[in-house]
Design a protein around this motif. Structure first.
Motif, short mmCIF file in Angstrom:
data_model
loop_
_atom_site.label_atom_id
_atom_site.label_comp_id
_atom_site.label_asym_id
_atom_site.label_seq_id
_atom_site.Cartn_x
_atom_site.Cartn_y
_atom_site.Cartn_z
N GLY A 21 -3.58 5.07 -13.71
CA GLY A 21 -4.14 6.39 -13.36
C GLY A 21 -5.66 6.36 -13.32
O GLY A 21 -6.27 6.81 -12.35
N LYS A 22 -6.27 5.85 -14.37
CA LYS A 22 -7.75 5.79 -14.43
C LYS A 22 -8.30 4.94 -13.28
O LYS A 22 -9.30 5.29 -12.67
N ALA A 23 -7.64 3.81 -13.03
CA ALA A 23 -8.11 2.92 -11.96
C ALA A 23 -7.99 3.62 -10.62
O ALA A 23 -8.92 3.61 -9.81
N SER A 24 -6.83 4.26 -10.39
CA SER A 24 -6.61 4.85 -9.06
C SER A 24 -7.51 6.06 -8.83
O SER A 24 -8.00 6.26 -7.72
N ILE A 25 -7.77 6.85 -9.86
CA ILE A 25 -8.67 8.01 -9.70
C ILE A 25 -10.07 7.51 -9.31
O ILE A 25 -10.76 8.12 -8.51
N ALA A 26 -10.46 6.36 -9.86
CA ALA A 26 -11.76 5.77 -9.51
C ALA A 26 -11.69 5.02 -8.18
O ALA A 26 -12.66 4.40 -7.75
N GLY B 31 0.83 -1.21 0.00
CA GLY B 31 0.00 0.00 0.00
C GLY B 31 0.86 1.26 0.00
O GLY B 31 0.56 2.23 -0.71
N ASP B 32 1.96 1.23 0.77
CA ASP B 32 2.84 2.41 0.82
C ASP B 32 3.48 2.67 -0.55
O ASP B 32 3.56 3.81 -1.00
N ILE B 33 3.91 1.58 -1.19
CA ILE B 33 4.54 1.74 -2.52
C ILE B 33 3.51 2.29 -3.51
O ILE B 33 3.77 3.25 -4.22
N ILE B 34 2.32 1.67 -3.52
CA ILE B 34 1.28 2.10 -4.46
C ILE B 34 0.88 3.56 -4.16
O ILE B 34 0.71 4.37 -5.05
N GLY B 35 0.74 3.89 -2.86
CA GLY B 35 0.32 5.24 -2.46
C GLY B 35 1.31 6.29 -2.94
O GLY B 35 0.91 7.31 -3.52
N ASN B 36 2.60 6.03 -2.74
CA ASN B 36 3.61 7.01 -3.17
C ASN B 36 3.64 7.17 -4.69
O ASN B 36 3.70 8.29 -5.20
N LYS B 37 3.58 6.03 -5.40
CA LYS B 37 3.60 6.09 -6.88
C LYS B 37 2.38 6.84 -7.39
O LYS B 37 2.45 7.67 -8.30
N THR B 38 1.21 6.53 -6.79
CA THR B 38 -0.04 7.14 -7.25
C THR B 38 -0.02 8.65 -7.00
O THR B 38 -0.42 9.44 -7.85
N LYS B 39 0.48 9.04 -5.82
CA LYS B 39 0.55 10.48 -5.50
C LYS B 39 1.41 11.21 -6.53
O LYS B 39 1.04 12.27 -7.03
N GLN B 40 2.55 10.58 -6.88
CA GLN B 40 3.44 11.20 -7.89
C GLN B 40 2.71 11.35 -9.23
O GLN B 40 2.78 12.39 -9.87
N ASP B 41 2.00 10.28 -9.62
CA ASP B 41 1.24 10.31 -10.89
C ASP B 41 0.18 11.39 -10.86
O ASP B 41 0.02 12.15 -11.80
N TRP B 42 -0.56 11.43 -9.77
CA TRP B 42 -1.66 12.41 -9.66
C TRP B 42 -1.11 13.83 -9.69
O TRP B 42 -1.68 14.70 -10.32
N THR C 282 -7.55 14.89 -1.67
CA THR C 282 -7.36 15.42 -0.31
C THR C 282 -6.59 14.42 0.57
O THR C 282 -6.07 14.79 1.61
N GLU C 283 -6.49 13.16 0.14
CA GLU C 283 -5.86 12.13 0.97
C GLU C 283 -4.34 12.23 0.97
O GLU C 283 -3.75 12.76 0.02
N SER C 284 -3.71 11.68 2.01
CA SER C 284 -2.25 11.55 2.04
C SER C 284 -1.86 10.34 1.19
O SER C 284 -2.71 9.50 0.87
N ALA C 285 -0.54 10.25 0.86
CA ALA C 285 -0.06 9.10 0.07
C ALA C 285 -0.40 7.80 0.80
O ALA C 285 -0.81 6.81 0.17
N GLU C 286 -0.26 7.81 2.12
CA GLU C 286 -0.54 6.61 2.91
C GLU C 286 -2.01 6.19 2.78
O GLU C 286 -2.33 5.01 2.59
N GLU C 287 -2.89 7.22 2.86
CA GLU C 287 -4.33 6.92 2.74
C GLU C 287 -4.68 6.43 1.34
O GLU C 287 -5.45 5.47 1.18
N ILE C 288 -4.08 7.05 0.32
CA ILE C 288 -4.36 6.63 -1.06
C ILE C 288 -3.93 5.17 -1.23
O ILE C 288 -4.66 4.35 -1.79
N GLY C 289 -2.75 4.85 -0.71
CA GLY C 289 -2.23 3.48 -0.81
C GLY C 289 -3.17 2.48 -0.15
O GLY C 289 -3.45 1.42 -0.71
N LYS C 290 -3.66 2.84 1.04
CA LYS C 290 -4.57 1.93 1.76
C LYS C 290 -5.85 1.70 0.97
O LYS C 290 -6.34 0.57 0.87
N ILE C 291 -6.39 2.80 0.42
CA ILE C 291 -7.65 2.70 -0.33
C ILE C 291 -7.47 1.78 -1.55
O ILE C 291 -8.27 0.87 -1.80
N ILE C 292 -6.38 1.99 -2.28
CA ILE C 292 -6.18 1.21 -3.51
C ILE C 292 -5.83 -0.25 -3.18
O ILE C 292 -6.29 -1.18 -3.85
N LEU C 293 -5.05 -0.43 -2.13
CA LEU C 293 -4.71 -1.79 -1.73
C LEU C 293 -5.97 -2.55 -1.32
O LEU C 293 -6.19 -3.70 -1.74
#
Ligand code: ADP
Length: 185
Positions: free
Chosen positions: A137-142, A54-65, A73-84
């Motif tokens: 990107g499309k998947a993570s935004i959704a 989740g941490d890896i995905i969150g950081n990568k996704t934040k960079q992409d976004w 509004t979420e932190s990288a950690e929160e984004i990672g948790k949601i996507i994981l």
């Protein structure tokens, strides 16, 4: 000889792509040494996709976004948790087909046949590139786990851990393929 774990995810099963995808592995001469259909438990999936991913995905996704100016509004950690969590939920949204393939350099060869994590970035000729097109990107935004058809172990060490997680020793078989009879007999 190496063994590697492959999982045809719910999208591959529901789209009726099991045969076509399996054929690709068989055609290069990889040997199926175990196979089963199941709906994985959350317990298995938490081990398969551990919290650290989740941490890896969150950081990568934040960079992409940030690169593409996505508002969030979420932190990288929160984004990672949601996507994981979404990825784990997706994996138990229907039956999957898990199998173990054996062959020389099986881990590397299977990853090459599968393609990159994001179908958009997977080359034509790869499974993800030929049968899907959406970006991470499309998947993570959704806030969804990317439906990218296949899981394949990333390294030889990972493969050993994953095979132990998904298969009991007695569910794996030893036999000779026709190719082995003909070429290595
Ligand atoms: P891979 O499956 O190629 O080894 P990872 O281990 O990094 O990739 O991620 C595991 C799974 O999590 C991916 O196959 C995909 O389904 C999902 N995933 C990874 N990154 C993202 C993302 N940014 N957005 C949505 N889903 C993702």
């Amino acid at each position: 000889m190496e063994k590697t774990l492959v999982i045809l995810k719910p999208d591959a099963v529901q789209r009726g792509l099991v045969g076509e995808i399996l054929t690709r592995f068989e055609k290069v001469g990889l040997k199926i040494v175990g196979m089963k259909m199941l709906v994985p438990t959350n317990e298995t999936l938490v081990k398969h996709y551990p919290d650290e991913l989740g941490d890896i995905i969150g950081n990568k996704t934040k960079q992409d976004w940030d690169k593409y100016g996505v508002e969030y509004t979420e932190s990288a950690e929160e984004i990672g948790k949601i996507i994981l969590n979404a990825t784990r939920d997706f994996m138990r949204s229907g039956p999957v087909l898990a199998f173990v393939l054996e062959g020389g350099h099986a881990v590397e060869v299977v990853r090459k046949l599968v393609g990159s994590t994001g179908p958009k970035d997977s080359l034509p000729g790869t499974i993800r590139g030929d049968y899907a097109h959406l970006s991470l990107g499309k998947a993570s935004i959704a806030r969804k786990g990317a439906a990218n058809l296949v899981h394949a172990s990333g390294t030889v060490e990972e493969a050993k851990v994953e095979i132990d997680l998904w298969f009991k020793p007695e569910e794996l078989y030893e036999y000779k393929t026709a190719q082995e009879h003909l070429t290595h007999a």
